[in-house]
Scaffold this active site. Structure first.
Site, mmCIF file in Angstrom:
data_model
loop_
_atom_site.group_PDB
_atom_site.id
_atom_site.type_symbol
_atom_site.label_atom_id
_atom_site.label_comp_id
_atom_site.label_asym_id
_atom_site.label_seq_id
_atom_site.Cartn_x
_atom_site.Cartn_y
_atom_site.Cartn_z
ATOM 1 N N GLU A 134 0.818 -1.210 0.000
ATOM 2 C CA GLU A 134 0.000 0.000 0.000
ATOM 3 C C GLU A 134 0.852 1.260 0.000
ATOM 4 O OE1 GLU A 134 -3.074 0.166 -0.495
ATOM 5 O OE2 GLU A 134 -3.963 -1.759 0.075
ATOM 6 N N ARG A 172 0.966 3.919 -3.264
ATOM 7 C CA ARG A 172 0.373 5.228 -2.964
ATOM 8 C C ARG A 172 1.433 6.299 -2.748
ATOM 9 N NH1 ARG A 172 -5.308 4.168 0.125
ATOM 10 N NH2 ARG A 172 -5.462 1.924 -0.187
ATOM 11 N N ASP A 219 -5.317 -9.852 -7.720
ATOM 12 C CA ASP A 219 -5.697 -9.085 -8.908
ATOM 13 C C ASP A 219 -4.529 -8.414 -9.614
ATOM 14 O OD1 ASP A 219 -5.394 -7.540 -6.656
ATOM 15 O OD2 ASP A 219 -7.121 -6.250 -7.028
ATOM 16 N N GLU A 252 -12.212 0.927 -10.050
ATOM 17 C CA GLU A 252 -11.950 -0.065 -11.090
ATOM 18 C C GLU A 252 -12.865 0.060 -12.301
ATOM 19 O OE1 GLU A 252 -9.710 -1.117 -7.717
ATOM 20 O OE2 GLU A 252 -11.884 -0.783 -7.830
ATOM 21 N N THR A 269 -0.943 0.616 -10.228
ATOM 22 C CA THR A 269 -2.258 0.153 -9.797
ATOM 23 C C THR A 269 -2.967 1.157 -8.901
ATOM 24 O OG1 THR A 269 -3.412 -1.824 -8.988
ATOM 25 C CG2 THR A 269 -1.523 -1.046 -7.697
#
Length: 652
Positions: free
Chosen positions: A283, A287, A416, A552, A641
């Protein structure tokens, strides 16, 4: 009759005895007797309580001493490193004027508290509030700091690994052994125009939504991780201004220069990574590291690259495991990394979705270790047994380096972005790394073979899950990344049937929104596999009805529109934006996730605005509505992502 006793002999001295009384303190023996007598007079319970308290105080004192000594060693070595490593050139952009975002906001902020978020492995300690002292000095240092594209051969971060300070050797290698990428690209930032074209009506609506969200964050959560818009407060995850960093490139792309400069000032003066706090490797990479790298490329400001390199160095201890599969969490202040509290496994998606950022950091700095650490994971996973026609399990053990829970396959949570990063690394590297492409193509065929089905009665194509040989019609909203990824691959020359599948799955993701009363998709849906009279294709369980403002669906709408030009994808995105405004917008500022997408009258706000709403959702909507196909062209940029654009490696 006995004779009288003889007279006592006459003495020529007098004996005097002095009584010292109970106040005498000169005799240690007396004190020992007195204390022991009092101790014996106590009951057994009283004696046990006293002994327990004494042992507790002794242990606390010992731990405090160890912690203080360790912090002192880390800080000392950190200070020495900064003095040696600080560059001398001028920054790309002049240092902005010191901004006061909201002079009265400090009085409204609530004290920080411990926050548990996500799966049970994320138990993050909120850092203590530090004084603002030192901010001015940091601003002065940044004004004199150098351009970050110079040779960094002698720079090596000093880190602490489980209490032992490690000082890597100075780089004495020949320049040819530095990080290289086929082909060697230019390290200069690829800036977009500082004054973008005039936005159209729908883009203006996105800008309005962003300003509204930003105003709530600025008023009630400035410098904190996430806004709680309903209670007008904030929550902490890492204590690193997560929303602010995630939104930097969005503000630049939307042309919000005043907001960008204000945020840049906070990064310069207030952002501190020397904190005793655990961060999640995945994360924080997508980010924070991704956000800083993207802000550097779009603005050309070397401040963001310096911050990115500092943060990247602090994440590297996570890779020091027996298998080189990184731990899920690392303390950026002490350098101590560890697996989740409840297992020794890491999530496959997490350890394989950090490569874009670490590879780019090596390319920009010329320091090879970032790319080496990340690509070692990719190579390891490439050769692992336990895959099913290219599909991977959800977990991998950090000690053995082997897959665990090998009978479950999904494209949802925990797996994913593994598939997404196979394709995007291949694009990022100039389409030269064949094994990445092979793994991606094999995985797409695995999806077709094992996970792809059609619902009843509408024949919607969807991607389910496979558990212990049994198919489940469960599909996470997270899987809606797949249409966009397939379209991106087709844009870069992959088989045309990938685009056909992308279109079919895009229709399904749109229906996941449209068939809900609020027009917003739930977190998880189940599709009907058998015809039922009056039945619907999409079924939602009560525990899955929440919407977290996820990106998404609009992400894939952006890719499908860029690759096909079909205007319906813009219209679908416009419907979703209007639904966000109708059901998640909080009047005082910000947008809130909701608990029930099937109740438009009472969607039940959850009082949290995730950082990705500004970093991803609104950014993709703005790009979807753009009339300029060259704005962050898919031939020149690849999005991580978290929607942070990084340049494709092309020859300079």
């Amino acid at each position: 009759m006995y004779p009288p006793p003889p007279p006592a002999p006459q003495r020529d001295f007098i004996s005097v005895t002095l009584s010292l009384g109970p106040s005498y303190e000169g005799s240690k023996r007396w004190r020992r007797r007195s204390c022991w007598r009092k101790w014996k007079q106590l009951s057994r319970l009283q004696r046990n309580v006293i002994l327990l308290l004494s042992a507790f105080l002794l242990l606390c004192g010992l731990l405090s001493y160890i912690h203080t000594a360790e912090q002192g060693r880390v800080q000392k070595n950190r200070s020495e490193y900064e003095l040696k490593a600080r560059p001398d050139d001028a920054a790309v952009l002049p240092s902005p004027q010191k901004a006061d975002p909201d002079p009265g906001h400090q009085s409204r902020l609530r004290p920080q508290r411990r926050l548990r978020r996500g799966p049970p492995n994320l138990q993050i300690r909120a850092p203590a509030q530090g004084p603002r002292a030192g901010g001015q000095g940091e601003a002065q240092r940044e004004a004199a700091a150098g351009r970050a594209g110079q040779d960094e051969g002698a720079r090596r971060t000093v880190v602490s690994w489980r209490g032992a300070v490690i000082e890597p050797e100075l780089d004495t290698r020949h320049p040819s052994s530095r990080a290289d990428a086929p082909p060697e690209p230019s390290r200069a930032p690829r800036r977009i125009p500082s004054a973008p074209a005039s936005p159209n009506e729908r883009q203006l609506a996105v800008i309005d939504a962003f300003r509204h969200a930003w105003s709530g964050y600025r008023k009630f959560a400035w410098g904190h991780d996430e806004l709680k818009p309903v209670s007008r407060s904030f929550s902490e995850w890492f204590g690193l201004g997560l929303t602010l960093i995630d939104a930097l490139d969005t503000m630049w792309i939307l042309g919000l220069r005043e907001e960008f400069e204000e945020a840049r000032s906070w990064v310069s003066q207030r952002l501190q990574f020397q904190k005793d706090v655990d961060v999640n490797l995945f994360e924080s990479t997508i980010r924070i590291l991704g956000g800083l790298l993207s802000a550097y490329h779009l603005s050309g400001d070397a401040l963001f690259l310096r911050r990115a390199e500092d943060f990247g160095n602090r994440l590297l201890p996570a890779f020091q495991t027996p298998s080189k599969i990184p731990y899920s969490d690392v303390n950026i202040g002490t350098g101590v990394a560890h697996p989740p509290r409840w297992t020794s496994d890491s999530t496959v998606a997490e350890v394989t979705s950090i490569q874009l950022e670490f590879r780019e950091l090596s390319r920009l700095t010329g320091v090879k270790k970032f790319r080496e650490a990340a690509e070692a994971v990719t190579r390891h996973v490439h050769g692992l047994p336990g895959k099913k026609d290219g599909l991977v399990p959800m977990f991998i053990n950090t000690h053995s380096g082997l897959f665990t829970h090998t009978a479950v396959f999904t494209l949802g949570a925990r797996a994913d972005s593994y598939y997404e990063y196979l394709l995007k690394q291949w694009i990022q590297g100039g389409k030269t790394e064949k094994q990445l492409l092979e793994d991606y193509l094999q995985a797409v065929e695995g999806v077709r073979k094992h996970l792809l089905r059609r619902s009843e009665p509408g024949k919607l194509a969807f991607v389910g899950e496979l558990a212990h040989g049994r198919f489940s019609s469960k599909m996470d909203h997270l899987v809606c990344f797949l249409p966009g990824t397939l379209a991106l691959g087709a844009h870069h020359g992959l088989p045309a049937d990938h685009m056909e599948l992308a279109r079919a799955l895009m229709d399904t993701c749109y229906q996941m929104n449209r068939q809900m009363e609020t027009g917003l998709s739930p977190e998880i849906v189940h599709f009907s596999l058998h015809p039922q009279r009056g039945g619907k294709d999409v079924q939602v369980k009560p525990g899955d009805r929440h919407n977290l403002l996820r990106p998404e669906t609009v992400e894939s709408l952006f890719y499908l529109h860029r690759c096909t030009g079909d205007p319906k994808y813009r219209d679908w995105g416009w419907e979703i934006l209007r639904s966000f405004n109708a059901h998640t917008r909080v009047p005082s500022g910000g947008f809130s996730s909701i608990s029930n997408v099937q109740d438009p009258r009472n969607p039940q706000p959850r009082d949290k605005m995730e950082s990705f709403f500004l970093g991803e959702t609104l950014k993709y909507l703005y790009l979807l509505f753009s009339d300029d196909p060259d704005l962050l062209s898919l031939d020149r940029y690849v999005f991580n992502t978290e929607a942070h654009p990084l340049p494709v490696w092309t020859p300079s």
